[in-house]
Scaffold this active site. Structure first.
Site, PDB file in Angstrom:
ATOM      1  N   GLN A  25      19.406  14.529   2.612  1.00  0.00           N
ATOM      2  CA  GLN A  25      20.156  15.040   3.756  1.00  0.00           C
ATOM      3  C   GLN A  25      21.534  14.370   3.800  1.00  0.00           C
ATOM      4  OE1 GLN A  25      18.365  14.280   7.712  1.00  0.00           O
ATOM      5  NE2 GLN A  25      18.020  16.480   7.693  1.00  0.00           N
ATOM      6  N   ARG A  64      14.746  17.665   6.490  1.00  0.00           N
ATOM      7  CA  ARG A  64      14.000  17.012   7.556  1.00  0.00           C
ATOM      8  C   ARG A  64      14.479  17.485   8.926  1.00  0.00           C
ATOM      9  NH1 ARG A  64      15.178  12.462  10.710  1.00  0.00           N
ATOM     10  NH2 ARG A  64      17.141  12.300   9.608  1.00  0.00           N
ATOM     11  N   HIS A  98      22.375  10.539   3.984  1.00  0.00           N
ATOM     12  CA  HIS A  98      21.749   9.970   5.174  1.00  0.00           C
ATOM     13  C   HIS A  98      20.245   9.715   5.008  1.00  0.00           C
ATOM     14  CE1 HIS A  98      21.385   9.060   9.370  1.00  0.00           C
ATOM     15  NE2 HIS A  98      20.595  10.072   9.606  1.00  0.00           N
ATOM     16  N   ARG A 129      27.688  22.974   9.706  1.00  0.00           N
ATOM     17  CA  ARG A 129      27.652  21.796   8.867  1.00  0.00           C
ATOM     18  C   ARG A 129      27.640  22.148   7.361  1.00  0.00           C
ATOM     19  NH1 ARG A 129      23.336  16.904   9.868  1.00  0.00           N
ATOM     20  NH2 ARG A 129      24.507  16.474  11.737  1.00  0.00           N
ATOM     21  N   GLU A 164      30.488  14.775  14.651  1.00  0.00           N
ATOM     22  CA  GLU A 164      31.005  16.132  14.502  1.00  0.00           C
ATOM     23  C   GLU A 164      31.768  16.584  15.756  1.00  0.00           C
ATOM     24  OE1 GLU A 164      28.585  18.807  11.935  1.00  0.00           O
ATOM     25  OE2 GLU A 164      26.996  17.397  12.437  1.00  0.00           O
ATOM     26  N   PHE A 191      16.607  18.406  21.297  1.00  0.00           N
ATOM     27  CA  PHE A 191      17.135  17.945  20.017  1.00  0.00           C
ATOM     28  C   PHE A 191      17.236  19.161  19.097  1.00  0.00           C
ATOM     29  CE2 PHE A 191      17.734  15.341  16.336  1.00  0.00           C
ATOM     30  CZ  PHE A 191      18.148  14.113  16.826  1.00  0.00           C
ATOM     31  N   LEU A 220      29.482   7.089   9.997  1.00  0.00           N
ATOM     32  CA  LEU A 220      29.658   8.482  10.402  1.00  0.00           C
ATOM     33  C   LEU A 220      30.750   8.653  11.450  1.00  0.00           C
ATOM     34  CD1 LEU A 220      26.023   9.886  10.644  1.00  0.00           C
ATOM     35  CD2 LEU A 220      27.638   9.995   8.732  1.00  0.00           C
TER      36      LEU A 220
END
Lengths: 590, 81
Positions: free
Chosen positions: A240, A393, A353, A286, A255, A119, A252
């Site tokens: 965020q 985060r 978010h 981003r 991306e 991740f 969303l």
């Protein structure tokens, strides 16, 4: 009028992951525990969490809680408190294995251990290389977590009050928390839930923004209640954002669309990313993409009647590619934007978010004001600021936050309740009266403002003036504007005065909570004249002395917004972990 | 179906997932007031679905195993067009 009082050892507001985890701890300890929730527990917003929960189990390759801690501190841009972060990362393997024993259906390796996947931001050996740390249950981790915890709570005899909305906190004259005033939606009847210990686990307030991925229930009720009760809100300038949500909806757009050749365009049809990132263009990071989008909108090149979004164009792609490589995107666009992306570009806007700030707590879940715990008051999950997320985060740390601090606050409450006198003290009826008067004001308001208009004005103001990328002048104007919106909220009027499941009344009461969060966010953001983590300003530029605009000399501190007079003060970041050495300040780069 | 029941269904259309909130918002505003008692009872049953399943059925990502719920799911889907 006498308000009926129900008495418990513990009352918990909110039945998402944090509330359920805390309730379980309390009920299994044999304490009489009430959980209040606006919606059925398994329909809390935790259900939306897909990514997973991180823990350095090391099931696939070596991992260590200290590396997880490093990643979290770095992700927080050094604004996270290192004692709380160490606590969370050390506890992570325990709470994840515990959840497995509660029946959580984690994905597994062939040897039966929990499968872990890579991740973003999860690294081994202090940022050296990616490590597999995320534990998941397919793409339904939050859903599975809620179900496992809810079932376990039913077994432990937790008392659920479903379709109840908390209104206000009750504190005695010394400030000790005695419980909450709450409304039963079915009848609009008001009760006091008196308890030795009260926990807020009400989640975030992403609905303050016009574009948010948050469900409609995420109205920051716990934050509004705490603010009205004189509790400051910490680090509320940090939110965020995701660069591409469907404008007007918030759903969303992955991306991956830009990865497949999607192009961002302004009102003139110009591919504006060429100006901001001549090499990477639409594949820039981003932050760069978000900043460019907001700059285009801010300079009047936004699209639509309100010039408040840009367009994501994939009309030049082969429809076969759209169908095969971007499944779901076409459907989302048709459904939520009314646009078939094969024929016309998708309206998109940076979308809120997750809320990093909240009610100030320590790692025990105790609410802390002026360096001291507020007796009888606890908070956990997105509503709380422990602070483990700091200025940004790390992915999968939100579900971890729920489990670790839900459990630790539950344990703190058990100790507190067991040490408290057997009988509940006399209730401070002044706070109860104030809460009832607030509802009476709404019920009796004449010639007032419209709830939907006031909420839309708040959301537009927050989005335009305090979004993903912030401008000095816009922030200053934003403070004025949000205070004007506050005046609208003070005089909201509802046409439907009926008692039974009156959604209009509930929404008006939710708006009174949202506006507190909106003010806290705008005022805190206006004052913080640096860029850090998710708070990025045009006037805090990247220089050698202040990389990425971060100003540690002046701003390595937590913001505290007080509702009374919109006063701000600050407290130091705790740079001292519990057992290891400080993770020293460094430039945050990935 | 009485008013209490109807208003409860409106509130229960608030979900944990934004995508469901958005799809039910239009349905609740435009279609719900026109439903007869039998259809309202079907809608009530649909609202008992777990959020993730509900969304997967609406999006056609999965097939709802309960045949009785399919007509109402189709009506909710239809309200989006």
């Amino acid at each position: 009028m006498a308000i009926p009082v129900r008495k418990f050892d513990a009352v918990i507001v909110g039945a998402g992951g944090a509330g359920l985890r805390a309730a379980l701890q309390l009920s299994e300890a044999g304490l009489k525990t009430a959980v209040l929730s606006k919606v059925f527990p398994t329909r809390s917003h935790t259900v939306a969490a897909q990514g997973g929960v991180s823990a350095s189990l090391g099931n696939s390759e070596p991992d260590h809680w200290h590396w997880h801690m490093y990643d979290t501190v770095k992700g927080s841009d050094w604004l996270g408190d290192q004692d709380a972060i160490e606590f969370m990362c050390r506890e992570a393997p325990n709470v994840v294995v515990e959840l497995e024993h509660f029946g959580m259906p984690f994905d597994r390796n062939s040897d039966g251990t929990i499968y872990q996947r890579p991740f973003g931001g999860h690294m081994s050996n202090f940022g050296e290389k990616p490590v597999r740390r995320a534990c998941a249950a397919a793409d339904r981790t939050g859903h599975a977590m809620l179900h496992a915890l809810y079932q376990r709570n039913v077994r432990a005899n937790t008392q659920f009050f479903v379709e109840w909305m908390a209104l206000d906190l009750v504190r005695d004259t010394d400030g000790n928390v005695q419980g909450v005033v709450a409304m039963e939606m079915e009848t609009s009847d008001i009760y006091v839930f008196q308890a030795k210990a009260t926990l807020f686990a009400t989640g975030g307030a992403g609905r303050i923004f016009a574009s948010s991925t948050n469900a409609f229930i995420n109205t920051g009720d716990g934050l509004g209640i705490a603010a009205r009760a004189g509790i400051p809100l910490e680090d509320m300038e940090f939110w965020q954002f995701h660069p591409t949500g469907v404008a007007g909806a918030g759903v969303l757009i992955t991306e991956g669309v830009r990865g497949e050749g999607g192009i961002l365009r302004n009102a003139q049809g110009e591919r504006f990313m060429e100006r901001y990132a001549p090499n990477a263009k639409d594949l820039a990071s981003r932050d760069v993409v978000s900043r460019a989008m907001v700059t285009e909108i801010n300079e009047g090149r936004g699209c639509g009647p309100n010039k408040d979004h840009v367009l994501l164009d994939i009309t030049h792609l082969d429809p076969e590619v759209i169908m095969s490589k971007l499944p779901g995107i076409r459907e989302i666009s048709i459904k939520f934007a009314g646009v078939d992306p094969i024929k016309a570009p998708i309206p998109v806007v940076p979308t809120c978010h997750y809320q990093m700030g909240g009610i100030p707590t320590n790692y025990k879940g105790e609410v802390v004001v002026d360096g001291k715990p507020v007796s009888g008051f606890y908070a956990a999950g997105e509503v709380a600021c422990a602070s483990v997320h700091g200025a940004n985060r790390l992915g999968t740390n939100s579900l971890l936050d729920l489990l670790v601090f839900g459990k630790s606050s539950g344990n703190s409450m058990i100790d507190f309740i067991k040490a408290a006198p057997k009988d509940l003290p006399e209730l401070n009826t002044a706070d109860v009266d104030r809460s009832v008067a607030r509802v009476d004001r709404l019920n009796n308001q004449k010639n007032g403002s419209n709830v939907h208009e006031a909420r839309a004005a708040m959301q537009r103001t927050m989005q335009a003036h305090c979004g993903v990328f912030r401008f000095k002048d816009m922030l200053a104007q934003g403070v004025e504007k949000i205070l004007e919106v506050e005046q609208m909220v003070k005089t909201t009027e509802i046409a439907d005065k009926s008692k039974v499941f009156n959604t209009a009344r509930i929404e008006a009461l939710e708006l009174e909570n949202l506006i507190e969060v909106a003010k806290a966010t705008m005022i805190s953001a206006n004052a913080r004249t640096e860029s850090r983590g998710a708070h990025v300003r045009d006037d805090a530029a990247d220089t050698p002395e202040r990389p990425n605009g971060r100003d540690d000399q002046n701003w390595l501190k937590h913001t505290l917004w007080h509702r009374e007079g919109n006063r701000l003060d600050y407290k130091p970041v705790n740079m001292n972990p519990l057992t290891v050495e400080t993770i020293a300040l460094k430039t945050r780069s990935y | 179906m009485d008013d209490v029941h109807l208003k409860r269904l409106v509130w229960r259309s608030r979900r944990g997932l934004l995508e469901l909130d958005l799809q039910l918002e239009r349905f609740v505003a435009e279609v719900l007031p026109t439903l007869d008692d039998a259809a309202l009872a079907e809608f009530e049953n649909v609202l008992l679905l777990p959020d993730n399943d509900f969304l997967d059925y609406l999006n056609g990502k999965a097939d709802c195993p309960d045949e009785r719920l399919k007509p109402m799911l189709a009506r909710i889907r239809g309200a989006q067009q």
